[in-house]
Design a protein around this motif. Sequence first.
Motif, PDB file in Angstrom:
ATOM      1  N   GLN A   1      -8.151  28.838  74.681  1.00 42.05           N
ATOM      2  CA  GLN A   1      -8.639  27.719  73.868  1.00 42.05           C
ATOM      3  C   GLN A   1      -9.722  28.113  72.882  1.00 42.05           C
TER       4      GLN A   1
ATOM      5  N   ARG B   1     -23.788  24.387  57.865  1.00 44.26           N
ATOM      6  CA  ARG B   1     -23.229  23.906  56.604  1.00 44.26           C
ATOM      7  C   ARG B   1     -22.678  22.510  56.838  1.00 44.26           C
TER       8      ARG B   1
ATOM      9  N   LYS C   1     -26.704  29.661  60.643  1.00 48.28           N
ATOM     10  CA  LYS C   1     -26.598  28.916  59.401  1.00 48.28           C
ATOM     11  C   LYS C   1     -25.782  27.669  59.678  1.00 48.28           C
TER      12      LYS C   1
ATOM     13  N   GLU D   1     -21.906  19.497  46.740  1.00 43.49           N
ATOM     14  CA  GLU D   1     -20.481  19.230  46.992  1.00 43.49           C
ATOM     15  C   GLU D   1     -19.755  18.629  45.825  1.00 43.49           C
TER      16      GLU D   1
ATOM     17  N   PHE E   1      15.296  14.504  68.639  1.00 45.73           N
ATOM     18  CA  PHE E   1      14.632  14.082  69.862  1.00 45.73           C
ATOM     19  C   PHE E   1      13.129  14.306  69.765  1.00 45.73           C
ATOM     20  N   ASN E   2      12.749  15.414  69.123  1.00 47.63           N
ATOM     21  CA  ASN E   2      11.323  15.709  69.049  1.00 47.63           C
ATOM     22  C   ASN E   2      10.580  14.867  68.038  1.00 47.63           C
TER      23      ASN E   2
ATOM     24  N   GLU F   1     -20.627  22.577  60.219  1.00 48.86           N
ATOM     25  CA  GLU F   1     -20.307  23.920  60.695  1.00 48.86           C
ATOM     26  C   GLU F   1     -21.568  24.661  61.107  1.00 48.86           C
TER      27      GLU F   1
ATOM     28  N   SER G   1     -20.732  19.158  55.156  1.00 48.11           N
ATOM     29  CA  SER G   1     -19.908  18.693  54.032  1.00 48.11           C
ATOM     30  C   SER G   1     -19.789  17.184  54.125  1.00 48.11           C
ATOM     31  N   LEU G   2     -20.767  16.488  53.577  1.00 51.30           N
ATOM     32  CA  LEU G   2     -20.779  15.038  53.719  1.00 51.30           C
ATOM     33  C   LEU G   2     -19.679  14.367  52.920  1.00 51.30           C
ATOM     34  N   LYS G   3     -19.515  14.801  51.659  1.00 52.25           N
ATOM     35  CA  LYS G   3     -18.545  14.123  50.787  1.00 52.25           C
ATOM     36  C   LYS G   3     -17.131  14.316  51.318  1.00 52.25           C
ATOM     37  N   THR G   4     -16.855  15.517  51.877  1.00 54.15           N
ATOM     38  CA  THR G   4     -15.518  15.774  52.402  1.00 54.15           C
ATOM     39  C   THR G   4     -15.227  14.873  53.585  1.00 54.15           C
TER      40      THR G   4
ATOM     41  N   PRO H   1       8.612  15.051  75.891  1.00 55.53           N
ATOM     42  CA  PRO H   1       9.129  13.808  75.317  1.00 55.53           C
ATOM     43  C   PRO H   1      10.569  13.900  74.873  1.00 55.53           C
ATOM     44  N   TRP H   2      10.973  15.094  74.385  1.00 59.36           N
ATOM     45  CA  TRP H   2      12.336  15.194  73.890  1.00 59.36           C
ATOM     46  C   TRP H   2      13.322  15.019  75.017  1.00 59.36           C
TER      47      TRP H   2
ATOM     48  N   LEU I   1     -11.618  24.278  71.125  1.00 66.07           N
ATOM     49  CA  LEU I   1     -10.579  23.338  70.747  1.00 66.07           C
ATOM     50  C   LEU I   1     -10.222  22.459  71.931  1.00 66.07           C
ATOM     51  N   ALA I   2      -9.809  21.262  71.624  1.00 61.18           N
ATOM     52  CA  ALA I   2      -9.467  20.322  72.686  1.00 61.18           C
ATOM     53  C   ALA I   2      -8.298  20.858  73.489  1.00 61.18           C
ATOM     54  N   ALA I   3      -8.347  20.617  74.799  1.00 55.44           N
ATOM     55  CA  ALA I   3      -7.249  21.080  75.636  1.00 55.44           C
ATOM     56  C   ALA I   3      -5.992  20.324  75.250  1.00 55.44           C
ATOM     57  N   PRO I   4      -4.864  21.027  75.132  1.00 58.26           N
ATOM     58  CA  PRO I   4      -3.640  20.321  74.737  1.00 58.26           C
ATOM     59  C   PRO I   4      -3.201  19.356  75.834  1.00 58.26           C
TER      60      PRO I   4
END
Lengths: 215, 599
Positions: free
Chosen positions: B133, A31, A29, B326, B115-116, A128, A33-36, A146-147, A136-139
Amino acid sequence: MLEKIFLLLCFSSALANQLCKPDASDGYKVRISLKTALGDDAYVWNENEMFFFRSTLAFAMRTHVSGQRFEVSNIVVCNETPRVSFWFVVTQPQNLSQLIDKEHVEEAIRKSRSRINSAFLLTDNTLEFIGIQPTLAAPVEPVTPPWLIVFGVVMGAIAAGIIVYMVSTVVRKKRKKNEKTNGDDTDDETRVKTIESGRAADGVYNLSFADDERL
Amino acid sequence: MGNQERPKWDNPIQFLLACVSYAVGLGNVWRFPYLCQMHGGGGFLIPYLIMLVLEGVPLFCMELAVGQKMRLGSIGAWSAMNPYLGGVGLASVVTSMYLCLYYNVINAWSFWYFFNSFQSVLPWSDCPVNANQTGLLEECEKATPTQYFFYRETLNISPSINVNGGIHTSQALCLLLAWIISYLFVIRGVKSTGKVVYFTATFPYVVLFIYLIRGVTLHGALNGIQYMFTPKMEQLANPNTWINAATQIFFSLGLGFGSLIAFASYNEYNNNFERQAIAVSVINSGTSIFASIVTFAIYGFKATLNFENCLERSRMLLLNTFDLAEDSITIDTVFDWITKLNATYPEQFAQIEDKLEVCDLESELDTAVEGAGLAFIVYSEAIKNMPLPQLWSVLYFFMLLLLGMGSMLGNITAVITPMRDFKIFSRMSTEMCNGLVCMFCLLLGLSFTTTSGNYWFTMFNDYGANFSLLFVVLIEIITVSYVYGMNRFEKDIEDMLGHRPNWYWKIMWKFVSPLLLVAVFIVYIINYIQGGTPTYMAWDKEQGKTVVMEYPVFGQVFIGLLLVSSVSCVPLTALYVFCKKRKQGRHDKRENVLSTVSA
């Protein structure tokens, strides 16, 4: 002759309808969601968009299922709703009554997901495929967190400040020592000190009297 | 007292700003708004202001008077008032020491968040992806990303106080930084502290003002402010409201730690502390109210956002289940559609009934949070939804840092000043003495950065100071009013200020404040006894939320130790002085006998 062709067409479309139905075992299936996703810029979902969708799916199938040339007619769509959701199944190019297995379809869609999304200006959330989880994209892991960088900067500034302070203290002490060795100034200093302490003694509250009062 | 003259503030403004910097701390930001919400919004201001007049200002002025008169730290000052009650000062120092140990951990957290904040995507805005993932990390999914960031990435918290782990390096580094900066602020005593407070006392107001403007312009902020300020007058009949108002004024002003005595001891003899006491108390309460307006604007924004997200999720659920177009359901018409669909398609609706959430703005506004949870979780959640979140995050945590560091100045000074009154420490240089104290507190404070450290922190926070402070200040006011004598105290004030205190001060010092303190004290004891086994909130990884747990036996013993160690200073010192005087008396008598015989 004509009747036979007519019967064949009816039969194939009926077959196609039979192949594609909600909760089909080899179907998915979709789905949308154009408006969203696009808000006021949303385009209208019509037959042409559906044709485009079927062709992108055929593209995905062609690219990732080796050897078989899929056509737009191999993607069968049914049960369209005003929500803009529908079911689809993929038939084999040679045999229109046979469906491609669910796993192959899933694999093909998963690998071409980003192309399909961008073709319709949509994202994983707004286009969907129910049952196919988006990868999911690799982090993005930076080499140094950074801290730590900001921490290093602050520590460095503080260390620099401490060094400046210590150097200035040493320089001040050296200067005082140089003045002392000159000799004349020491008498003035001691005189000044006694005057100062004398003045202080006049002003400071003498606690020794207070003690007697209390006892 | 050493040979050197006692160091002084450069001018009275420094003293005033030091007191403001000390009193205006994290409690104004995270405790007062909570109390306001719990006790009927705008109506809470009535008991709060009444308690300020009856209890806050008089006690504050009393401590300043004692410090300025005696010109010694808390131990020396109270020993000078009455030799048997020097233990009061010692109890203050012990409590201040506990506070020093754990308070800088909060500053360490502020540093960590600060810092973060220098990243393009704030790390607490999204959940991290799990190992293969396919989805988000389980712990983060069950909780919220902000909670996950606080409990897992900041604290790396263990499931309970029994489970120990190693030191969390990032926290330890931030704590080291916090202590280095604290040391640099107090390195030369009042000379350095006096310069620092110009900044730490004033800059938080700049940030609060900026946040006020940002806050009230947020979508839905007015909901929060309206909710806060509609008074629920029936709460005034609840005695808890008045007790909480009294307690809040008391702790917010930082009475009993000895910091005020320490600060005042560096004053000129004739400094007008009376006016300054009123000024600081009013500024402190004003800041609380100001901060709560900002907090409620942010609450309103967050609650409205959650409410609208809830409505959006319900809308999507309805659209997806019934395959409607929608734009047929908008956020405003969700509720109408729910009733309509329930009527027309009951069976299909029944299937999704358990997935459908109840969206209620009032209940979102009702979620009252206080303490570290408010500052670090709720606020960071609100900040991540603002436009340009990095800027607001940096500003906010910088303000928390200033507030916390300002209070730390007072805490460290409260420990160092009495120490330097003793000969052993006055011979050391200021830098060395302060450095030793900071080093000691840092090393012990590292234990709060372990995986179970946050539970120990909570224990210190809940039990380390509250009870002992009430006890200490009660003994203080009774000493001043009755043991030392109101007459002598009045004479001292006349000596310093040039006029006797008027009837308001005398009535408060002699009757009203002690009575109020006794009432609060008794209620505290009753609550302790009735409360049963002390409990704490532990983070449950599997469920993704905090659960209530009882302290184990060693924890309860430690709580007992915390309470006893400071309170027992008073009787023990009295006993020690009594024995010493008796021994000395006997020794003197023998000497007198000898001298008459020899004469």
